[in-house]
Design a protein around this motif. Structure first.
Motif, PDB file in Angstrom:
ATOM      1  N   LEU A  17       4.425  17.458  -1.353  1.00 41.80           N
ATOM      2  CA  LEU A  17       4.333  16.167  -2.021  1.00 41.80           C
ATOM      3  C   LEU A  17       3.172  16.113  -3.013  1.00 41.80           C
ATOM      4  O   LEU A  17       3.302  15.534  -4.096  1.00 41.80           O
ATOM      5  N   HIS A  18       2.039  16.715  -2.649  1.00 40.70           N
ATOM      6  CA  HIS A  18       0.874  16.632  -3.538  1.00 40.70           C
ATOM      7  C   HIS A  18       0.844  17.748  -4.575  1.00 40.70           C
ATOM      8  O   HIS A  18       0.743  17.497  -5.780  1.00 40.70           O
ATOM      9  N   ASP A  19       0.921  19.014  -4.128  1.00 41.14           N
ATOM     10  CA  ASP A  19       0.717  20.137  -5.046  1.00 41.14           C
ATOM     11  C   ASP A  19       1.943  20.427  -5.911  1.00 41.14           C
ATOM     12  O   ASP A  19       1.798  20.870  -7.055  1.00 41.14           O
ATOM     13  N   VAL A  20       3.125  20.222  -5.357  1.00 40.47           N
ATOM     14  CA  VAL A  20       4.342  20.544  -6.113  1.00 40.47           C
ATOM     15  C   VAL A  20       4.857  19.327  -6.882  1.00 40.47           C
ATOM     16  O   VAL A  20       5.271  19.441  -8.033  1.00 40.47           O
ATOM     17  N   PHE A  21       4.805  18.138  -6.233  1.00 41.48           N
ATOM     18  CA  PHE A  21       5.387  16.945  -6.860  1.00 41.48           C
ATOM     19  C   PHE A  21       4.332  15.932  -7.312  1.00 41.48           C
ATOM     20  O   PHE A  21       4.678  14.814  -7.692  1.00 41.48           O
ATOM     21  N   ASP A  22       3.041  16.320  -7.268  1.00 41.13           N
ATOM     22  CA  ASP A  22       1.955  15.514  -7.851  1.00 41.13           C
ATOM     23  C   ASP A  22       1.816  14.125  -7.235  1.00 41.13           C
ATOM     24  O   ASP A  22       1.420  13.173  -7.919  1.00 41.13           O
ATOM     25  N   GLY A  23       2.136  13.992  -5.945  1.00 44.64           N
ATOM     26  CA  GLY A  23       1.985  12.696  -5.299  1.00 44.64           C
ATOM     27  C   GLY A  23       0.530  12.406  -4.965  1.00 44.64           C
ATOM     28  O   GLY A  23      -0.196  13.289  -4.519  1.00 44.64           O
ATOM     29  N   PRO A  24       0.065  11.165  -5.176  1.00 48.13           N
ATOM     30  CA  PRO A  24      -1.312  10.798  -4.807  1.00 48.13           C
ATOM     31  C   PRO A  24      -1.511  10.909  -3.296  1.00 48.13           C
ATOM     32  O   PRO A  24      -0.580  10.706  -2.522  1.00 48.13           O
ATOM     33  N   PHE A  25      -2.730  11.208  -2.871  1.00 50.19           N
ATOM     34  CA  PHE A  25      -2.984  11.394  -1.448  1.00 50.19           C
ATOM     35  C   PHE A  25      -2.673  10.131  -0.650  1.00 50.19           C
ATOM     36  O   PHE A  25      -2.247  10.208   0.507  1.00 50.19           O
ATOM     37  N   GLY A  26      -2.884   8.955  -1.251  1.00 48.20           N
ATOM     38  CA  GLY A  26      -2.574   7.721  -0.540  1.00 48.20           C
ATOM     39  C   GLY A  26      -1.101   7.609  -0.215  1.00 48.20           C
ATOM     40  O   GLY A  26      -0.719   7.244   0.915  1.00 48.20           O
ATOM     41  N   GLU A  27      -0.227   7.933  -1.185  1.00 49.25           N
ATOM     42  CA  GLU A  27       1.213   7.873  -0.954  1.00 49.25           C
ATOM     43  C   GLU A  27       1.664   8.955   0.025  1.00 49.25           C
ATOM     44  O   GLU A  27       2.533   8.720   0.861  1.00 49.25           O
ATOM     45  N   VAL A  28       1.059  10.133  -0.079  1.00 51.15           N
ATOM     46  CA  VAL A  28       1.408  11.203   0.853  1.00 51.15           C
ATOM     47  C   VAL A  28       1.015  10.807   2.269  1.00 51.15           C
ATOM     48  O   VAL A  28       1.724  11.097   3.242  1.00 51.15           O
ATOM     49  N   GLY A  29      -0.125  10.117   2.400  1.00 52.55           N
ATOM     50  CA  GLY A  29      -0.565   9.666   3.710  1.00 52.55           C
ATOM     51  C   GLY A  29       0.437   8.730   4.359  1.00 52.55           C
ATOM     52  O   GLY A  29       0.609   8.740   5.591  1.00 52.55           O
ATOM     53  N   GLU A  30       1.113   7.894   3.559  1.00 49.44           N
ATOM     54  CA  GLU A  30       2.134   7.006   4.101  1.00 49.44           C
ATOM     55  C   GLU A  30       3.301   7.791   4.682  1.00 49.44           C
ATOM     56  O   GLU A  30       3.950   7.350   5.628  1.00 49.44           O
ATOM     57  N   VAL A  31       3.573   8.964   4.117  1.00 53.30           N
ATOM     58  CA  VAL A  31       4.677   9.787   4.599  1.00 53.30           C
ATOM     59  C   VAL A  31       4.319  10.472   5.912  1.00 53.30           C
ATOM     60  O   VAL A  31       5.092  10.451   6.880  1.00 53.30           O
ATOM     61  N   VAL A  32       3.137  11.080   5.979  1.00 50.65           N
ATOM     62  CA  VAL A  32       2.775  11.880   7.150  1.00 50.65           C
ATOM     63  C   VAL A  32       2.029  11.071   8.215  1.00 50.65           C
ATOM     64  O   VAL A  32       1.740  11.589   9.296  1.00 50.65           O
ATOM     65  N   GLY A  33       1.707   9.799   7.913  1.00 46.71           N
ATOM     66  CA  GLY A  33       1.020   8.974   8.885  1.00 46.71           C
ATOM     67  C   GLY A  33      -0.428   9.358   9.083  1.00 46.71           C
ATOM     68  O   GLY A  33      -0.962   9.264  10.196  1.00 46.71           O
ATOM     69  N   ARG A  34      -1.101   9.790   8.021  1.00 44.11           N
ATOM     70  CA  ARG A  34      -2.504  10.184   8.075  1.00 44.11           C
ATOM     71  C   ARG A  34      -3.279   9.442   6.981  1.00 44.11           C
ATOM     72  O   ARG A  34      -2.692   8.907   6.038  1.00 44.11           O
ATOM     73  N   THR A  35      -4.597   9.456   7.106  1.00 44.02           N
ATOM     74  CA  THR A  35      -5.438   8.869   6.063  1.00 44.02           C
ATOM     75  C   THR A  35      -5.419   9.767   4.831  1.00 44.02           C
ATOM     76  O   THR A  35      -5.113  10.970   4.930  1.00 44.02           O
ATOM     77  N   PRO A  36      -5.757   9.229   3.653  1.00 41.12           N
ATOM     78  CA  PRO A  36      -5.811  10.078   2.460  1.00 41.12           C
ATOM     79  C   PRO A  36      -6.733  11.281   2.634  1.00 41.12           C
ATOM     80  O   PRO A  36      -6.412  12.376   2.160  1.00 41.12           O
ATOM     81  N   GLU A  37      -7.881  11.095   3.302  1.00 42.68           N
ATOM     82  CA  GLU A  37      -8.793  12.214   3.506  1.00 42.68           C
ATOM     83  C   GLU A  37      -8.169  13.279   4.412  1.00 42.68           C
ATOM     84  O   GLU A  37      -8.323  14.479   4.171  1.00 42.68           O
ATOM     85  N   ALA A  38      -7.468  12.855   5.452  1.00 46.33           N
ATOM     86  CA  ALA A  38      -6.797  13.812   6.337  1.00 46.33           C
ATOM     87  C   ALA A  38      -5.708  14.565   5.582  1.00 46.33           C
ATOM     88  O   ALA A  38      -5.517  15.771   5.782  1.00 46.33           O
ATOM     89  N   VAL A  39      -4.991  13.865   4.706  1.00 43.74           N
ATOM     90  CA  VAL A  39      -3.952  14.520   3.902  1.00 43.74           C
ATOM     91  C   VAL A  39      -4.576  15.529   2.948  1.00 43.74           C
ATOM     92  O   VAL A  39      -4.038  16.618   2.734  1.00 43.74           O
ATOM     93  N   ARG A  40      -5.733  15.169   2.390  1.00 46.38           N
ATOM     94  CA  ARG A  40      -6.437  16.091   1.503  1.00 46.38           C
ATOM     95  C   ARG A  40      -6.755  17.397   2.241  1.00 46.38           C
ATOM     96  O   ARG A  40      -6.603  18.490   1.697  1.00 46.38           O
ATOM     97  N   GLN A  41      -7.178  17.283   3.498  1.00 53.62           N
ATOM     98  CA  GLN A  41      -7.496  18.466   4.293  1.00 53.62           C
ATOM     99  C   GLN A  41      -6.245  19.261   4.629  1.00 53.62           C
ATOM    100  O   GLN A  41      -6.257  20.498   4.600  1.00 53.62           O
ATOM    101  N   LEU A  42      -5.146  18.569   4.936  1.00 60.73           N
ATOM    102  CA  LEU A  42      -3.876  19.260   5.198  1.00 60.73           C
ATOM    103  C   LEU A  42      -3.446  20.070   3.979  1.00 60.73           C
ATOM    104  O   LEU A  42      -3.078  21.246   4.095  1.00 60.73           O
ATOM    105  N   ALA A  43      -3.482  19.420   2.828  1.00 59.90           N
ATOM    106  CA  ALA A  43      -3.063  20.098   1.595  1.00 59.90           C
ATOM    107  C   ALA A  43      -3.982  21.266   1.282  1.00 59.90           C
ATOM    108  O   ALA A  43      -3.530  22.319   0.802  1.00 59.90           O
TER     109      ALA A  43
END
Length: 288
Positions: free
Chosen positions: A124-150
């Motif tokens: 969602l983030h690296d391939v489709f350029d989704g903001p971390f906030g929107e990605v967080g809504e998908v995976v159920g994590r905070t934007p910072e946690a999503v940043r670490q996942l990515a």
């Protein structure tokens, strides 16, 4: 514009998104269809940003599907490889799924080694350029946690990828040299085009003959292909477009086809991924 027309315009992107998360086109199509049913129930007029809403819904559905698929894949016979998206030129253009190199087959193979959450964040983030906030809504994590996942996913993919991505011309030259060496039964020619540490993985899924363990090393891989050429496959390969890059298709003596994807680094092939499971090749059309 009606909701149906807006969804139809978004559908190719949504299908690429779901396929990137899942590596299975049939499951991706089911996810996108479910997103449409949810849109019908919700009503497009109540949604402020339809594209963002659809991305979130498809992302969540694909993540749920991926989590449930992991258990099935652990019971799979032999290595599990993604379903390839193949064009031979015989299909109706309206039925083709178009992919660019951002969803290359080699990348999908690498993504299989990530956790579902890491894979979703990366796609969602690296391939489709989704903001971390929107990605967080998908995976159920905070934007910072999503940043670490990515970030973890990115490091893993970078470690496995070639240092310098092969250009289309460089990739094509290596694949054509491989095809020529197979056609001629040229062991030395095969060794020359293979990286010394090449890895060959085959997916038969218990439905077609295939090695259940990857084979490593240029000489071992070359010898195995020469032996197959003599006994089990047609020597002439058919060039195909595989997830936006040149691949090959070979007919087997057992009646099953083999679809070959390649990773190339500095002019040599570093990975050969072969799909033989007929369930994953059922969409391929080879003639009118």
């Amino acid at each position: 514009m009606t909701a149906a027309r807006r969804f139809a315009r978004a559908r190719p992107r949504l299908l690429r998104l779901a396929y990137s998360q899942l590596g299975d086109l049939g499951e991706a199509e089911d996810v996108v269809q479910e997103a449409w049913l949810r849109l019908e129930r919700t009503g497009a007029e109540s949604i402020d940003d339809l594209d963002a809403w659809l991305t979130t819904v498809v992302g969540r559905l694909a993540l749920d599907t991926l989590r449930s698929a992991r258990a099935r894949r652990e019971e799979y016979v032999g290595p599990w490889l993604p379903e390839p998206v193949v064009s031979t030129g015989a299909e109706d253009p309206a039925d083709r799924v178009t992919l660019d190199e951002s969803v290359s087959y080699a990348l999908l193979v690498l993504l299989e080694q990530l956790s579902p959450a890491e894979r979703t964040a990366f796609v969602l983030h690296d391939v489709f350029d989704g903001p971390f906030g929107e990605v967080g809504e998908v995976v159920g994590r905070t934007p910072e946690a999503v940043r670490q996942l990515a970030s973890r996913a990115r490091r893993h993919v970078a470690h496995q990828r070639p240092r310098f991505e092969a250009s289309p011309d460089e990739h094509d030259r290596a694949v054509r040299a491989f095809a020529q060496a197979i056609a001629e039964g040229d062991l030395d020619g095969l060794v020359a085009v293979l990286d010394p540490d090449v890895v060959w993985t085959a997916d038969g899924g218990g439905r077609a003959i295939a090695s259940r363990k990857p084979l490593h090393g240029a000489y071992r891989v070359a010898r195995a292909w020469v032996a197959l050429r003599r006994k089990a496959i047609e020597p002439t390969a058919t060039p195909i477009e595989l997830n936006g890059r040149l691949g090959l298709m070979l007919a087997g003596a057992d009646g099953n086809r083999s679809v070959l994807s390649f990773m190339v680094d500095e002019g040599r092939i570093t990975r050969i991924d072969v799909v033989r499971n007929p369930a994953k090749l059922r969409r391929i059309q080879t003639g009118p």
